[in-house]
Design an enzyme around this catalytic site. Structure first.
Site, PDB file in Angstrom:
ATOM      1  CG  ASP A 249      -1.815   0.895   1.041  1.00 28.14           C
ATOM      2  OD1 ASP A 249      -0.851   2.105   0.779  1.00 28.14           O
ATOM      3  OD2 ASP A 249      -3.171   1.069   1.293  1.00 28.14           O
ATOM      4  CG  HIS A 250       1.770   4.306  -3.272  1.00 25.45           C
ATOM      5  ND1 HIS A 250       0.114   3.655  -3.928  1.00 25.45           N
ATOM      6  CD2 HIS A 250       1.725   5.508  -3.146  1.00 25.45           C
ATOM      7  CE1 HIS A 250      -0.319   5.040  -4.346  1.00 25.45           C
ATOM      8  NE2 HIS A 250       0.766   5.821  -3.869  1.00 25.45           N
TER       9      HIS A 250
ATOM     10  CG  HIS B  36      -3.767   4.405  -0.915  1.00 21.78           C
ATOM     11  ND1 HIS B  36      -2.933   3.527  -1.276  1.00 21.78           N
ATOM     12  CD2 HIS B  36      -4.015   5.006  -2.583  1.00 21.78           C
ATOM     13  CE1 HIS B  36      -2.820   2.647  -1.940  1.00 21.78           C
ATOM     14  NE2 HIS B  36      -3.766   3.689  -3.114  1.00 21.78           N
TER      15      HIS B  36
HETATM   16  C1  BG6 Z   1      -3.207   4.729  -6.457  1.00 21.38           C
HETATM   17  C2  BG6 Z   1      -4.663   5.211  -7.643  1.00 21.38           C
HETATM   18  O1  BG6 Z   1      -3.181   3.511  -5.789  1.00 21.38           O
HETATM   19  O2  BG6 Z   1      -2.963   5.408  -5.987  1.00 21.38           O
HETATM   20  C3  BG6 Z   1      -5.023   5.483  -8.680  1.00 21.38           C
HETATM   21  O3  BG6 Z   1      -5.167   3.577  -7.642  1.00 21.38           O
HETATM   22  C4  BG6 Z   1      -3.837   7.648  -7.334  1.00 21.38           C
HETATM   23  O4  BG6 Z   1      -5.804   6.231  -8.692  1.00 21.38           O
HETATM   24  C5  BG6 Z   1      -2.500   6.475  -6.988  1.00 21.38           C
HETATM   25  O5  BG6 Z   1      -3.985   7.833  -8.292  1.00 21.38           O
HETATM   26  C6  BG6 Z   1      -2.575   8.385  -6.029  1.00 21.38           C
HETATM   27  O6  BG6 Z   1      -1.280   8.219  -5.553  1.00 21.38           O
HETATM   28  P1  BG6 Z   1      -0.598   9.271  -5.313  1.00 21.38           P
HETATM   29  O7  BG6 Z   1       0.879   8.715  -4.640  1.00 21.38           O
HETATM   30  O8  BG6 Z   1      -0.383   9.911  -6.042  1.00 21.38           O
HETATM   31  O9  BG6 Z   1      -1.518  10.393  -3.825  1.00 21.38           O
END
Ligand code: BG6
Length: 500
Positions: A192-193, A255
């Site tokens: 979950d980045h 997230h």
């Molecule tokens: C991803 C989603 O996990 O996270 C995307 O699939 C989203 O739809 C993205 O745009 C958002 O990540 P960040 O790091 O740009 O906030």
């Protein structure tokens, strides 16, 4: 530039053991935009093991090592956060290898197996492997099975699994069962980045490294919490995925609930993976299923974002003209435990909103009896502590202060901590931290099977309730802050979304 003493030790980490990182989905977007730029950033900071190999695996047959290296060089030039340095690239490029194989064919994995054995021998990798599944989920089981059946190397093995982890509780359990047939839970790294983002980790530092917040971090002092994951971008070229996911599976299930868990969790006894996961899962279990009136969904129509006219969701390429997929969700959630009972957590997330912003705002109760005349404190709002996850990373605290002058007038002002100013260093990308942690075998910033299952349990119940009524979509213009019913959700409680 002068040396910054606070930056000392920022990059000091253990170097991982020698290993091979095998990326499935090497021709895909994630590899180009996130994984390879992150590896390059680690190389710049000398955080990669000296004996290291990167093996790209994809089905594209007309690629070889040379063309793969060229392709990755272009990706780094386009997407890395650091300027391109030829010396660094010249060291990294020879570590890159490519094989085209389709794991669906019998024996398709032999080529990979042979290449890894050769690299082990040549580069002394010790048989250590990180397998990174950056492929669409339907491809997971075949690859996992093929890898699992040939686990004969001497060293350690780790499996990195990208989101989405399942489509609902049932499929997530199924996927975990497949993985556990061949790998142990401590070898599985579910990404979950958001957990790799500096500011998200800073939530833990803020709460547990400071004595002043924890005593007031509860229902007695906190009026409510607002978590916003707003994006101004649309769905880009991802209709195929997004039409089936929607905002609830794309952002809320993972997230957003992770941000909530980190905000609401009890202090862990230490910072080991299990201690942190144990506390987060307790919060997820305590989440009360919201009634239908406490959840709002939306879909964007045409509108203007940052001055440019943009299409409605239903007009995006690959989206059905009568699509009922939601691009916005907001909800009022409750964490049913002693710390948080009756304290609402208002959450919202969506595409094509007015601004790109991820924030966690802790809104404290108003001072019980301000001894000033009412007119003196008209410009005063209750204290709010805002964690700015992105952009403008930092933390700000809204406090009341006297306006200079003869009379006694109070107004809200902000005490700000900005990362850029305090540490004078660039912010690492989430993927840098996460890839490094997989090589180090540290799964603290990944999600455990039980967390993912609790997250799905909540999402499944919300989605089930949605089947009973269909809102009229689109219900918010692109470039706005979502549907009017989202405002009503808070107005009913005498509250409002934070102003922007
Ligand atoms: C991803 C989603 O996990 O996270 C995307 O699939 C989203 O739809 C993205 O745009 C958002 O990540 P960040 O790091 O740009 O906030």
């Amino acid at each position: 530039m002068t040396e910054n003493p606070l930056a000392e030790g920022l990059a000091l980490r253990r170097t991982p053991d020698p290993c091979a990182l095998v990326i499935f989905g090497a021709s895909g977007d994630l590899t180009h935009k996130k994984i390879m730029p992150a590896l390059y950033a680690l190389a710049v900071r000398r955080l990669l093991p000296p004996q290291f190999a990167i093996v790209g695996v994809a089905r594209t047959g007309d690629t070889d090592d040379d063309s793969f290296r060229k392709d990755m060089e272009t990706a780094v030039k386009q997407h890395a956060r650091d300027p391109f340095r030829q010396e660094t690239w010249d060291e990294l490029a020879p570590m890159l290898h490519y094989i085209s194989t389709d794991f669906a064919d019998a024996g398709g994995e032999d080529k990979l197996h042979d290449l890894l054995a050769e690299l082990d021998e040549k580069e002394q990798l010790g048989g250590n492997r990180v397998f990174y599944l950056a492929v669409p989920p339907p491809a997971f089981p075949t690859i996992v099975e093929a890898l699992g059946k040939r686990r004969d190397s001497a060293g350690w093995t780790r499996l990195v699994v990208e989101k989405p982890f399942g489509h609902d509780l049932e499929s997530a359990k199924q996927l975990t069962a497949t993985l556990l047939e061949y790998f142990r839970e401590d070898e599985i790294f579910r990404i979950d980045h958001y957990l790799g983002k500096e500011t998200v980790q800073n939530m833990l530092a803020l709460r547990f490294a400071n004595g002043i917040f924890e005593p007031i971090w509860n229902r007695q002092f906190v009026d409510h919490v607002q978590i916003t994951v707003a994006e101004s971008i649309g769905i880009e070229a991802r209709a195929g995925y997004y039409e089936h996911a929607g905002a609830i599976r794309d952002i809320f299930q993972n997230h957003l609930l992770q941000l909530l868990a980190l905000t609401a969790m009890e202090p862990p006894i230490d910072f080991t993976s299990d201690s942190v996961h144990n506390e987060k899962v307790k919060v997820l279990r305590a989440l009360h299923t919201p009634g239908p009136k406490s959840v709002v969904r939306g879909q964007y129509g045409r509108g203007f974002v940052e001055g440019e006219e943009v299409a409605a969701y239903r007009e995006e390429a690959g989206v059905a003209a009568d699509s009922m997929t939601e691009t916005y969700v907001s909800a009022k959630l409750y964490v049913d435990n002693w710390r948080w009972a009756d304290t609402p957590f208002y959450v919202r997330m969506g595409k094509r909103l007015a601004r790109h912003e991820t924030t966690i705002a802790i809104q404290f109760k108003a001072a019980p009896h301000p001894p000033f005349e009412e007119t003196a404190s008209e410009g005063l709002r209750p204290n709010v502590l805002v964690v700015h996850v992105q952009p403008d990373e930092g933390v700000s605290l809204a406090i009341g202060a006297k306006v200079p002058g003869q009379g006694m007038t109070i107004r809200t002002v902000h005490m700000d901590f900005l990362y850029g100013g305090a540490f004078r260093t660039g912010m690492p990308e989430a993927y840098e931290r996460l890839i490094l942690d997989t090589m180090l075998g540290d799964s603290t910033l990944f999600t455990r099977a039980d967390e993912v299952e609790e997250q799905w349990l909540l999402v499944d119940s919300i989605v089930a309730a949605w089947q009973r009524d269909q809102p009229a979509f689109p219900n918010y213009p692109a470039g706005s802050w979502g549907p009017p019913s989202a405002d009503e959700l808070l107005q009913r409680d005498g509250r409002a979304w934070r102003r922007h």
